[in-house]
Design a protein around this motif. Structure first.
Motif, short mmCIF file in Angstrom:
data_model
loop_
_atom_site.label_atom_id
_atom_site.label_comp_id
_atom_site.label_asym_id
_atom_site.label_seq_id
_atom_site.Cartn_x
_atom_site.Cartn_y
_atom_site.Cartn_z
N VAL A 22 0.84 -1.21 0.00
CA VAL A 22 0.00 0.00 0.00
C VAL A 22 0.87 1.25 0.00
CG1 VAL A 22 -1.66 1.33 1.36
CG2 VAL A 22 -1.97 -1.13 1.06
N VAL A 23 1.92 1.24 0.81
CA VAL A 23 2.84 2.38 0.86
C VAL A 23 3.50 2.61 -0.49
CG1 VAL A 23 5.02 3.16 1.87
CG2 VAL A 23 3.22 2.27 3.35
N LEU A 24 3.93 1.54 -1.15
CA LEU A 24 4.56 1.68 -2.46
C LEU A 24 3.56 2.22 -3.49
CD1 LEU A 24 6.78 -1.52 -2.58
CD2 LEU A 24 7.52 0.85 -2.27
N ALA A 47 1.75 6.87 -6.72
CA ALA A 47 0.72 7.86 -7.06
C ALA A 47 1.20 9.27 -6.76
CB ALA A 47 -0.56 7.56 -6.29
N SER A 48 1.89 9.46 -5.64
CA SER A 48 2.37 10.81 -5.32
C SER A 48 3.48 11.26 -6.27
CB SER A 48 2.86 10.86 -3.87
OG SER A 48 4.03 10.08 -3.73
N GLY A 49 4.21 10.31 -6.84
CA GLY A 49 5.23 10.67 -7.82
C GLY A 49 4.65 11.07 -9.16
N ARG A 50 3.46 10.60 -9.47
CA ARG A 50 2.82 10.89 -10.76
C ARG A 50 1.93 12.13 -10.73
NH1 ARG A 50 2.76 6.47 -14.57
NH2 ARG A 50 3.96 4.76 -13.71
N VAL A 51 1.47 12.53 -9.55
CA VAL A 51 0.58 13.69 -9.43
C VAL A 51 1.39 14.86 -8.89
CG1 VAL A 51 -1.50 14.59 -8.34
CG2 VAL A 51 -1.41 12.21 -9.06
N THR A 102 0.32 17.84 -7.92
CA THR A 102 -0.34 18.73 -6.96
C THR A 102 -0.43 18.07 -5.59
OG1 THR A 102 -2.52 17.85 -7.54
CG2 THR A 102 -1.75 19.75 -8.79
N SER A 103 -0.69 18.89 -4.59
CA SER A 103 -0.90 18.34 -3.25
C SER A 103 -2.36 17.97 -3.09
CB SER A 103 -0.49 19.37 -2.20
OG SER A 103 -1.32 20.50 -2.29
N GLY A 104 -2.68 17.27 -2.01
CA GLY A 104 -4.06 16.91 -1.76
C GLY A 104 -4.23 15.48 -1.33
N GLY A 105 -3.16 14.73 -1.31
CA GLY A 105 -3.23 13.35 -0.82
C GLY A 105 -4.11 12.48 -1.70
N THR A 106 -4.85 11.60 -1.06
CA THR A 106 -5.66 10.62 -1.77
C THR A 106 -6.71 11.29 -2.65
OG1 THR A 106 -5.33 9.18 0.12
CG2 THR A 106 -7.02 8.54 -1.43
N TYR A 107 -7.28 12.41 -2.18
CA TYR A 107 -8.26 13.12 -3.00
C TYR A 107 -7.60 13.63 -4.28
CZ TYR A 107 -11.61 16.47 -4.70
OH TYR A 107 -12.46 17.16 -5.50
N GLY A 108 -6.38 14.15 -4.18
CA GLY A 108 -5.67 14.63 -5.36
C GLY A 108 -5.39 13.52 -6.35
#
Length: 103
Positions: free
Chosen positions: A75-77, A82-86, A88-94
């Protein structure tokens, strides 16, 4: 009947530097607030979950912990990817907004 009157002295928050009324003081910053939240989550995980899990899993509890750690590592990976591809900030919603569009 005896009436007891109690009056409390009026106190004001004053700034140590200026001696003027300070109003509300921001005593908890972002770091302190984050540390308190992390402490609550970790504390709940350390003290309450192992006891409940040990009663359910019995002598296989250590194996269950290892399997859960492997699953959470996946899950962490996924979240890291996902955070490397997006951008913007916003976490899971982003991440969901980038993948599926605005809600």
């Amino acid at each position: 009947p005896v009436k007891i009157a109690c009056t409390l002295p009026e106190t004001k928050l004053t700034s140590p530097a200026t001696g003027r009324d300070a109003g509300l003081v921001r005593a908890v910053g972002t770091f302190s607030f984050s540390a308190a939240i992390i402490n609550g989550v970790v504390g709940a995980g350390i003290f309450s979950l192992p006891a409940a899990m040990a009663t359910m899993a019995g002598h296989l509890a250590p194996l269950a912990f290892i399997l859960c750690a492997i699953a959470m590592g996946a899950v962490v990976l996924c979240c890291a990817e996902a955070s490397g591809r997006v951008a913007t900030s916003g976490g899971t919603y982003g991440y969901a907004d980038a993948a599926f569009g605005p809600l």
